[in-house]
Design a protein around this motif. Structure first.
Motif, short mmCIF file in Angstrom:
data_model
loop_
_atom_site.label_atom_id
_atom_site.label_comp_id
_atom_site.label_asym_id
_atom_site.label_seq_id
_atom_site.Cartn_x
_atom_site.Cartn_y
_atom_site.Cartn_z
N UNK A 69 44.04 43.78 37.15
CA UNK A 69 42.78 44.28 36.55
C UNK A 69 41.66 44.28 37.57
N UNK A 70 41.63 43.16 38.34
CA UNK A 70 40.58 43.09 39.36
C UNK A 70 40.78 44.18 40.42
N UNK A 71 42.07 44.42 40.76
CA UNK A 71 42.35 45.49 41.72
C UNK A 71 41.93 46.86 41.17
N UNK A 72 42.27 47.11 39.90
CA UNK A 72 41.88 48.36 39.27
C UNK A 72 40.35 48.48 39.17
N UNK A 73 39.71 47.32 38.82
CA UNK A 73 38.25 47.34 38.74
C UNK A 73 37.64 47.62 40.10
N UNK A 74 38.26 46.94 41.14
CA UNK A 74 37.76 47.19 42.50
C UNK A 74 37.94 48.66 42.89
N UNK A 75 39.14 49.21 42.57
CA UNK A 75 39.35 50.63 42.88
C UNK A 75 38.40 51.52 42.10
N UNK A 76 38.20 51.13 40.80
CA UNK A 76 37.27 51.95 39.99
C UNK A 76 35.87 51.92 40.58
#
Length: 683
Positions: A111-118
């Protein structure tokens, strides 16, 4: 389901141990053959039933020490297994919790990776948006700079154009001033020449009177000498008795016979000389007529002599155009309402935006002068006649332009039109190559019969806005150029063709309809309002011009070519085409009176001479120039409602075509100069 859950469902200890051993890598040992099950320790008196025993039967054996030791050992082993099981379950629980924690950590990491990518994607989009905005801002500033430079260039060009126009206006005024001075000088010279000619004529008359008085004195002296001389007594006797007894006195009869014979001889000699001169003149005229007939036949085969007959009937109204026309019409009517005069015969409008310029000619004035000099040297106007006929290429070009205009108008009619008719020089077949003009007349039952000063100006303005939107904004007729509009006419140009567009009521084409139209028009006293009815007779105007002899149409073209090569300076001084056509036809009628042969058509030189003479006489002092093709001129006299001179329209008695010229001085002067340059008029 967890391992603890599965163990709680009543599984055997071997299964539990096997599962724990499998989980922790241990290998479960199978039970020995002589080992008793765990249940045997709990019930030592019970042994396994022999083979063949029935179910439910119990067999008791005596417990021994060995059996008890084995039971305790099994019990201990059972406890160890249970301890191992508990430990395995605890470790399984901890492993499951660790796996769940790891899964949660992995999910959180994802989730943090996705949030970072987002966030990175949003940041990238934000940077791209900022870059785009910066580019747009830079592009906008660049365009604004270009627009500013373009406006500055246009403003500079406009100022230069205004400066050029101002200089041209000053140059024009200077030329007009020079022209005025030249005309005044010519007028002064002409007056001086007339004064000198008058003095010369008075001197000649005085000399003749003196010669007559001298002759009378000599005759008186001779008579006195005869009376004093006796040898001349017979003459005295003749003079005394002449007319009294000459019939009885033989001497007087012989004297009278000798005098009559001498007079007859003198008359015969004079008649023979006059006959020779007359025969020579007739031979020259016959040769000129033969050459002119050949030239007419040659010109008859040339294209460009026939009118461009175009007529569109029953044109429906375009609903979209009709709505726009109604909006524009009501808007202009509301604008004009406070300024309209309610009294009958009011002045048409307070402002006239009609064309105030004269279209340039294709042939310069110097070139036209050279043609005139050539015609004078060759004693023939055939050169001017050939030059006044439109060639086939130009005629096809004008025809294609007019076809495009008519096709455009067919789809942009705000009201249903009964007919759209071509008039003017092109529609009547009298156009000259130096200038192309056509009248487009829209006849409709929806237009009011009268009250033109109330509705016609707004109709012209409304239809102009429709043409501006359709032709210019939408690009349906891109080469259309608006010239202006008057109170009755919409004026525009398509390429090099000048179009005057009129709107009028459809009165019909029967004799009764025209009588009604004539009576309605004759009741109007105001000139502009009365002339609005003239365009309703366009059918008869075209038919009347079409019925003219070809020699008249040729001279009309030649006169229009001359008109287009003259610098008139002001519109009010320039004669229109219809007035020239009427004047040339009147000159033709006058020239026909001097032809010896009834069936012989007058030559073009004779018609042109009478036209120039008519232009010299046609002023406020002359009476009426009328025709009786469609009506009796005596029943429609317009002298009391129109200013002189009266050149009555043969198709509309209420229309004085002579009123279209506000000043005749320049036309008389230019026509006189033209006649001198051609050698038609003598000084």
């Amino acid at each position: 389901m967890t391992d603890a859950g599965r163990l709680g469902t009543g599984t055997s200890s071997e299964e539990v141990l096997g599962a724990a051993a499998k989980k922790f890598g241990a290998k479960a040992e199978p039970a020995k053959k002589d080992e008793k099950p765990l249940g045997a320790a709990k019930s030592p008196g019970i042994k396994k039933a022999p083979a063949g025993a029935k179910p439910g039967e119990e067999f008791h054996f005596e417990t021994s020490k060995e059996a008890l030791t084995e039971a305790e050992r099994q019990k201990k082993k059972q406890k160890e297994l249970e301890e191992m099981l508990k430990k395995a379950l605890e470790e399984a629980r901890l492993a499951e919790e660790e796996a769940r924690r790891l899964a949660e950590l992995e999910a959180r990491r994802k989730r943090e990776e996705e949030e970072r990518k987002r966030r990175e994607e949003e940041e990238r989009k934000r940077r791209e948006e900022e870059e785009r905005r910066k580019r747009e801002e830079a592009e906008r500033k660049r365009k604004e700079e270009e627009e500013r430079k373009r406006r500055e260039a246009e403003e500079k060009k406009r100022r230069e154009e205004e400066e050029r126009r101002r200089k041209e206006e000053e140059e024009r005024k200077r030329r007009e001033e020079e022209e005025r001075k030249r005309r005044e000088e010519e007028e002064r010279k002409r007056r001086e020449e007339e004064e000198a000619r008058r003095k010369k004529e008075e001197e000649e008359a005085r000399r003749r009177r003196e010669e007559e008085m001298k002759k009378k004195a000599e005759e008186e002296a001779k008579r006195k000498s005869q009376l004093a001389d006796p040898s001349q007594r017979w003459q005295r006797l003749r003079d005394e008795k002449l007319g009294v007894d000459s019939s009885t006195d033989p001497r007087l009869q012989r004297v009278r016979m000798r005098e009559e014979a001498a007079d007859e001889s003198r008359r015969r000699t004079r008649s023979e000389d006059e006959a020779v001169v007359h025969a020579t003149e007739q031979a020259r005229r016959a040769a000129k007529l033969a050459a002119r007939k050949t030239a007419r036949e040659r010109r008859a085969r040339m294209p460009g002599r026939q009118p461009l007959v175009r007529s569109i009937t029953n044109v429906p109204a375009n609903e979209k155009v009709a709505r726009e026309y109604l909006n524009y019409l009501l808007e202009d009517l509301n604008r004009r309402a406070p300024h309209q005069r309610i009294r009958a015969g009011a002045a048409m409008y307070e402002k006239d935006e009609s064309r105030q310029y004269i279209p340039p000619a294709l042939k310069s004035k110097d070139e036209f002068k050279r043609l005139n000099a050539k015609c004078k040297n060759e004693d023939s106007v055939d050169i001017l006649l050939d030059d006044a006929i439109v060639d086939d290429v130009e005629r096809k070009h004008r025809s294609s332009v007019i076809d495009r205009v008519l096709d455009f108008l067919k789809t942009h009619m705000p009201v249903p039109a009964t007919e759209i008719i071509l008039g003017g020089s092109i529609g009547q077949g009298t156009a000259a190559p130096s200038y192309a003009a056509v009248q487009i007349v829209v006849l409709s039952d929806d237009f009011p019969k009268g009250g033109h000063e109330m509705w016609l100006p707004s109709a012209v303005v409304a239809y102009r806005k429709i043409l501006e939107k359709a032709a210019l904004e939408e690009g349906q007729l891109p080469d259309l150029t608006f010239v202006g509009h008057s109170q009755t006419t919409l004026q525009f140009m398509v390429e090099d063709v000048d179009v005057d567009m009129y709107f009028t009521h459809e009165w019909g084409d029967t004799e009764h309809d025209y009588d009604h139209l004539y009576r309605e028009a004759m009741m109007i006293r105001e000139t502009k309002a009365r002339n609005c009815y003239a365009i309703s007779a366009v059918r008869r105007q075209n038919a009347w011009v079409a019925g003219l002899p070809e020699v008249v149409k040729d001279v009309v073209r030649m006169v229009k070519n001359w008109r287009n090569c003259v610098d008139w300076g002001e519109k009010k001084k320039r004669p229109n085409s219809y007035l020239l056509t009427l004047m040339v036809h009147k000159a033709y009628e006058e020239a026909c009176r001097f032809t010896e042969d009834v069936n012989e058509a007058p030559m073009e030189e004779d018609i042109l001479k009478e036209f120039i003479n008519l232009s010299q006489k046609l002023d406020r002092a002359i009476g009426r120039v009328t025709w009786n093709d469609y009506y009796d001129p005596e029943l429609y006299r317009v002298e009391h409602i129109s200013r002189l001179p009266v050149v009555q329209d043969p198709a509309m008695p209420a229309f004085n075509v002579g009123e279209t010229m506000e000043s005749w001085n320049m036309m008389r002067h230019e026509a006189w100069i033209w006649g001198q340059s051609l050698g038609i008029l003598k000084l």
